[in-house]
Enzyme design. Structure first.
Site, PDB file in Angstrom:
ATOM      1  N   PHE A  41      36.289  81.517  14.217  1.00  0.00           N
ATOM      2  CA  PHE A  41      34.847  81.769  14.257  1.00  0.00           C
ATOM      3  C   PHE A  41      34.510  83.246  14.431  1.00  0.00           C
ATOM      4  O   PHE A  41      33.430  83.680  14.046  1.00  0.00           O
ATOM      5  CB  PHE A  41      34.149  80.921  15.323  1.00  0.00           C
ATOM      6  CG  PHE A  41      34.703  81.062  16.719  1.00  0.00           C
ATOM      7  CD1 PHE A  41      34.388  82.140  17.518  1.00  0.00           C
ATOM      8  CD2 PHE A  41      35.538  80.077  17.225  1.00  0.00           C
ATOM      9  CE1 PHE A  41      34.888  82.252  18.809  1.00  0.00           C
ATOM     10  CE2 PHE A  41      36.046  80.168  18.516  1.00  0.00           C
ATOM     11  CZ  PHE A  41      35.720  81.267  19.306  1.00  0.00           C
ATOM     12  N   GLY A  44      33.374  85.605  11.315  1.00  0.00           N
ATOM     13  CA  GLY A  44      32.008  85.730  10.821  1.00  0.00           C
ATOM     14  C   GLY A  44      30.955  85.805  11.900  1.00  0.00           C
ATOM     15  O   GLY A  44      29.767  85.868  11.605  1.00  0.00           O
ATOM     16  N   HIS A  45      31.343  85.826  13.169  1.00  0.00           N
ATOM     17  CA  HIS A  45      30.359  85.793  14.268  1.00  0.00           C
ATOM     18  C   HIS A  45      30.699  86.836  15.313  1.00  0.00           C
ATOM     19  O   HIS A  45      31.315  86.508  16.306  1.00  0.00           O
ATOM     20  CB  HIS A  45      30.362  84.416  14.911  1.00  0.00           C
ATOM     21  CG  HIS A  45      29.162  84.106  15.737  1.00  0.00           C
ATOM     22  ND1 HIS A  45      29.077  84.373  17.083  1.00  0.00           N
ATOM     23  CD2 HIS A  45      27.988  83.544  15.402  1.00  0.00           C
ATOM     24  CE1 HIS A  45      27.909  83.959  17.543  1.00  0.00           C
ATOM     25  NE2 HIS A  45      27.236  83.443  16.538  1.00  0.00           N
ATOM     26  N   PHE A  46      30.412  87.934  15.293  1.00  0.00           N
ATOM     27  CA  PHE A  46      29.819  88.808  14.300  1.00  0.00           C
ATOM     28  C   PHE A  46      30.848  89.885  14.014  1.00  0.00           C
ATOM     29  O   PHE A  46      31.343  90.482  14.970  1.00  0.00           O
ATOM     30  CB  PHE A  46      28.550  89.451  14.855  1.00  0.00           C
ATOM     31  CG  PHE A  46      27.472  88.459  15.195  1.00  0.00           C
ATOM     32  CD1 PHE A  46      26.606  88.008  14.220  1.00  0.00           C
ATOM     33  CD2 PHE A  46      27.330  87.961  16.483  1.00  0.00           C
ATOM     34  CE1 PHE A  46      25.587  87.117  14.524  1.00  0.00           C
ATOM     35  CE2 PHE A  46      26.329  87.061  16.796  1.00  0.00           C
ATOM     36  CZ  PHE A  46      25.451  86.643  15.820  1.00  0.00           C
ATOM     37  N   ILE A  51      31.410  87.759  19.162  1.00  0.00           N
ATOM     38  CA  ILE A  51      30.804  86.999  20.253  1.00  0.00           C
ATOM     39  C   ILE A  51      31.065  85.521  19.982  1.00  0.00           C
ATOM     40  O   ILE A  51      30.832  85.041  18.871  1.00  0.00           O
ATOM     41  CB  ILE A  51      29.283  87.249  20.324  1.00  0.00           C
ATOM     42  CG1 ILE A  51      28.984  88.732  20.586  1.00  0.00           C
ATOM     43  CG2 ILE A  51      28.639  86.373  21.399  1.00  0.00           C
ATOM     44  CD1 ILE A  51      27.531  89.096  20.395  1.00  0.00           C
TER      45      ILE A  51
END
Length: 140
Positions: A41, A44-46, A51
């Site tokens: 994750f 793409g976050h961020f 985070i």
């Protein structure tokens, strides 16, 4: 990975967000999860400012709740699945970054038949990350 967790709840990698049992009391379980920064994750976050998504922090609490249910429900939860049936009062207070260790504490507030009403608190670096009230119901 703690074999006790794998024995008691059905979630598996890459969607398992608890790795160790820290403590277990009659109506409370505390688990932990180290956040390495290698989790998918974070791609793409961020990018550039990783985070952990709040919904996945909630999921860690839900999985800890299912683990607690496996201990307190008469006959356990074998051949059943604990699903979230209510979420209330989710309060996000701090962010989770790579290198943090989540400490997830879930306590039983009330049990009515196959439903458990639970209260969760997640901390990292001795700071509260999430406070949440939720319910899980056994299905299957």
């Amino acid at each position: 990975m703690n074999e006790e967790i794998l024995k008691r709840i059905p979630q598996r990698a890459p969607f398992l967000y608890i790795e160790d049992i820290v403590s277990k009391e009659e109506k409370k379980v505390t688990t932990s999860q180290k956040i390495t920064g290698e989790e998918d994750f974070f791609k793409g976050h961020f990018p550039g400012n990783p985070i952990m998504p709040g919904v996945l922090i909630c999921e860690a609490a839900f999985q800890t709740g299912a683990l607690l249910m496996s201990y307190i429900m008469q006959g356990g939860i074998e051949n059943k699945t604990a699903v979230v049936s209510r979420i209330q009062s989710a309060k996000f207070k701090n962010m989770v970054k790579p290198g943090d260790e989540l400490i997830i504490c879930v306590e039983l507030k009330e049990q009515i038949e196959n439903a458990a009403y639970l209260k969760g608190k997640v901390t990292a670096n001795s700071k509260t990350v999430l406070q949440i009230d939720f319910a899980c119901t056994l299905v299957g």
